[in-house]
Scaffold this motif. Structure first.
Motif, short mmCIF file in Angstrom:
data_model
loop_
_atom_site.label_atom_id
_atom_site.label_comp_id
_atom_site.label_asym_id
_atom_site.label_seq_id
_atom_site.Cartn_x
_atom_site.Cartn_y
_atom_site.Cartn_z
N ARG A 41 7.79 6.15 -6.91
CA ARG A 41 8.09 6.61 -5.68
C ARG A 41 7.31 5.63 -4.75
O ARG A 41 7.59 5.14 -3.46
CB ARG A 41 7.62 8.14 -5.23
CG ARG A 41 7.75 8.44 -3.96
CD ARG A 41 7.25 10.15 -3.84
NE ARG A 41 7.59 10.67 -2.46
CZ ARG A 41 6.58 10.57 -1.60
NH1 ARG A 41 5.58 9.98 -1.73
NH2 ARG A 41 6.90 10.95 -0.34
N TYR A 100 8.94 9.58 -11.31
CA TYR A 100 9.14 9.51 -9.91
C TYR A 100 7.89 9.15 -9.31
O TYR A 100 7.56 8.53 -8.46
CB TYR A 100 9.75 10.87 -9.40
CG TYR A 100 10.19 10.61 -7.91
CD1 TYR A 100 11.00 9.67 -7.74
CD2 TYR A 100 9.82 11.43 -6.86
CE1 TYR A 100 11.36 9.37 -6.23
CE2 TYR A 100 10.20 11.19 -5.58
CZ TYR A 100 10.99 10.32 -5.33
OH TYR A 100 11.15 10.32 -4.03
N VAL A 125 8.93 2.51 -4.17
CA VAL A 125 10.24 2.64 -3.34
C VAL A 125 9.62 2.49 -1.78
O VAL A 125 10.39 1.88 -1.01
CB VAL A 125 10.72 3.98 -4.02
CG1 VAL A 125 12.20 4.23 -2.75
CG2 VAL A 125 11.35 3.72 -5.14
N GLN A 184 18.95 13.42 -13.62
CA GLN A 184 17.82 13.20 -12.85
C GLN A 184 17.36 15.01 -12.87
O GLN A 184 18.35 15.99 -12.76
CB GLN A 184 18.14 12.92 -11.41
CG GLN A 184 16.85 13.08 -10.60
CD GLN A 184 17.12 12.90 -9.04
OE1 GLN A 184 16.33 13.58 -8.28
NE2 GLN A 184 17.72 11.98 -8.72
N ILE A 227 14.83 9.41 0.40
CA ILE A 227 14.95 8.68 -0.77
C ILE A 227 16.32 9.16 -1.43
O ILE A 227 16.15 10.51 -1.66
CB ILE A 227 13.78 8.71 -1.72
CG1 ILE A 227 12.62 7.98 -0.86
CG2 ILE A 227 13.97 7.93 -2.87
CD1 ILE A 227 11.32 7.85 -1.57
N TRP A 228 17.03 8.34 -2.16
CA TRP A 228 18.04 9.15 -2.85
C TRP A 228 18.31 8.11 -4.25
O TRP A 228 18.00 7.00 -4.06
CB TRP A 228 19.56 9.37 -2.26
CG TRP A 228 19.83 8.11 -1.42
CD1 TRP A 228 20.82 7.21 -2.00
CD2 TRP A 228 19.77 7.84 0.03
NE1 TRP A 228 21.06 6.34 -1.09
CE2 TRP A 228 20.67 6.82 0.20
CE3 TRP A 228 19.48 8.47 1.03
CZ2 TRP A 228 20.63 6.08 1.42
CZ3 TRP A 228 19.41 7.88 2.39
CH2 TRP A 228 19.92 6.44 2.41
N GLN A 229 19.08 9.03 -5.05
CA GLN A 229 19.50 7.88 -6.31
C GLN A 229 20.85 7.72 -6.15
O GLN A 229 21.63 8.34 -5.61
CB GLN A 229 18.98 8.90 -7.47
CG GLN A 229 19.58 8.16 -8.87
CD GLN A 229 19.51 8.84 -10.01
OE1 GLN A 229 19.29 9.99 -9.95
NE2 GLN A 229 19.66 8.18 -11.26
N LEU A 245 16.92 3.68 -6.75
CA LEU A 245 16.36 4.44 -5.72
C LEU A 245 16.44 3.66 -4.52
O LEU A 245 15.91 2.52 -4.22
CB LEU A 245 15.00 4.91 -6.15
CG LEU A 245 14.80 5.70 -7.66
CD1 LEU A 245 13.39 5.95 -7.81
CD2 LEU A 245 15.65 6.72 -7.57
N ARG A 269 12.31 15.46 -10.24
CA ARG A 269 12.84 14.12 -9.66
C ARG A 269 12.72 13.04 -10.68
O ARG A 269 12.91 11.86 -10.44
CB ARG A 269 11.85 13.59 -8.50
CG ARG A 269 11.88 14.68 -7.40
CD ARG A 269 13.46 14.49 -6.65
NE ARG A 269 13.97 15.63 -5.79
CZ ARG A 269 14.80 16.33 -5.95
NH1 ARG A 269 15.61 15.97 -7.12
NH2 ARG A 269 15.12 17.34 -5.28
#
Ligand SMILES: [Fe+2]
Ligand SMILES: [Fe+2]
Length: 375
Positions: free
Chosen positions: A67, A63, A70, A300, A173-175, A108, A320
């Motif tokens: 991140r 992550y 993202v 995750q 932020i989400w998966q 993501l 994460r």
């Protein structure tokens, strides 16, 4: 192995194809090819392997590496133009299908406060697992669901759904997890944009959690016959509590630790027809034994740190991080902390394996269930 100028997968094993090439046969194969046909014995050993052969490779996506990329997508594209602002996980063995592993997709997604993605529907089933931020919500067929870290939410096959973040929230932020590759493989995928771009909220906020979220209790007179769970959201608080309570009642499985499946409260079966999901807890210092089974999984790390060994390769993970286990790959997990538990969220295609009669499982029998490291 392929020999000569065309494929010929020979095996010197009784019952398997083993025909050597001759000039006459090669000419014969050319004639068949001209008729859009072929001799099965040249490819039988390839298309019918002795056991599943995944083209996916085990991957760990850190992550802390992903991140910043993202978050950068927020500056580069708007949700209006991108549709969904997502960085997807691209397994090196599955690039042509944009799959994270097997026939599963994952990515993501990031949204800023006040942003709204347009409502849409598709034949693929989808889920999301919230990684960070406050104020995220999803609306599914008029049901608005508020979301916090480690909450798990469904947007099943065919439902109108949209996502957003409240104006007073924080960047979220989400998966995402979907079976897009599977549905495309079955050539059954449809996609539609909602005619009004946004749907109306038609029920009290979080009504499905309030109605269906109490363990062991079902609203009297309730009707639900859809192929997915009416409990569209599974919150982290009760999930973690359930695992802690389960730990008081059971030693769990030597292969999975304390693993609980998210289920449809009406049927007790998987949350959606094609995707299953689970949360497993590894107690302090716990290391599972290796096993393998058909079906692909994407994990995750919801809590803690440790490592997994997948087909002999060690992957160290912390909160994460995301990693995948391909079908029929040996896997075992270990919690590196002597004092804290570790929790792994996972989603998988096990409902497909079970409903098609394709599920098979095997324990790693040698070395007390621990794989030797290959690297
Ligand atoms: Fe969607
Ligand atoms: Fe497993």
């Amino acid at each position: 192995m392929a020999t000569g100028r065309r494929e010929n997968h020979r095996e010197n094993v009784a019952g398997r194809a083993n025909v050597e090439d001759t000039p006459e046969l090669l000419a014969y194969y050319d004639e068949l090819e001209g008729l859009d046909a072929g001799a099965l014995w040249t490819v039988a050993n390839k298309i019918e392997p002795w056991q599943p052969k995944s083209s996916s490779v085990p991957v760990l996506w850190r992550y802390e590496d992903l991140r910043k990329h993202v978050l950068r997508s927020v500056e580069l594209v708007s949700p209006e133009k991108a549709g969904r602002r997502v960085i997807y996980l691209n397994n090196p063995g599955r690039r042509e299908h944009a799959a994270a592993v097997g026939w599963l997709y994952s990515g993501l997604q990031v949204m800023h406060p006040g942003e709204v993605a347009s409502a849409h529907a598709h034949s693929a089933s989808a889920l999301r697992f919230i990684m960070e931020g406050e104020g995220a919500y999803t609306i599914v067929d008029g049901h608005k669901l508020t979301l916090g870290a480690n909450d798990f939410v469904l947007t099943p096959n065919g439902t109108w759904h949209e996502h957003g973040v409240a104006g007073d929230g924080t960047p979220c932020i989400w998966q995402d997890g979907l079976d897009i590759p599977l549905v495309n493989c079955l050539e059954a995928n449809f996609y539609a944009v909602h005619p009004k771009m946004q749907q109306d909220v038609a029920h009290p906020v979080d009504d499905m959690s309030h109605a269906w979220g109490a363990p062991g209790l079902r609203p009297a007179g309730s009707e639900w016959s859809k192929g997915y769970s009416p409990l569209l959201k599974y919150e982290w608080g009760p999930t973690y509590e359930a695992l802690q309570r389960y730990a008081k009642a059971s030693a769990g499985s030597p292969y999975d630790g304390l693993l609980m499946n998210y289920v449809n409260p009406v049927t007790g079966g998987p949350v959606m027809q094609t995707i299953g999901a689970s949360m497993q807890m590894l107690r302090p210092g716990e290391a599972t034994r290796a096993h393998r089974h058909t079906g692909s999984s994407i994990y995750q790390v919801a809590k803690g740190s440790g490592h997994s060994i997948i087909d002999g390769k060690r992957f160290d993970w912390k909160e994460r991080d995301i990693f995948c286990v391909p079908s029929w790959a040996w896997h075992e997990h270990a919690n590196s902390s002597a004092s804290e538990d570790a929790c792994l969220f996972a989603f998988n295609d096990l409902p497909v394996m079970h409903s098609l009669g394709l599920y098979r499982e095997e324990a790693f029998g040698d070395n007390e269930g621990r794989q030797p490291l290959s690297s």
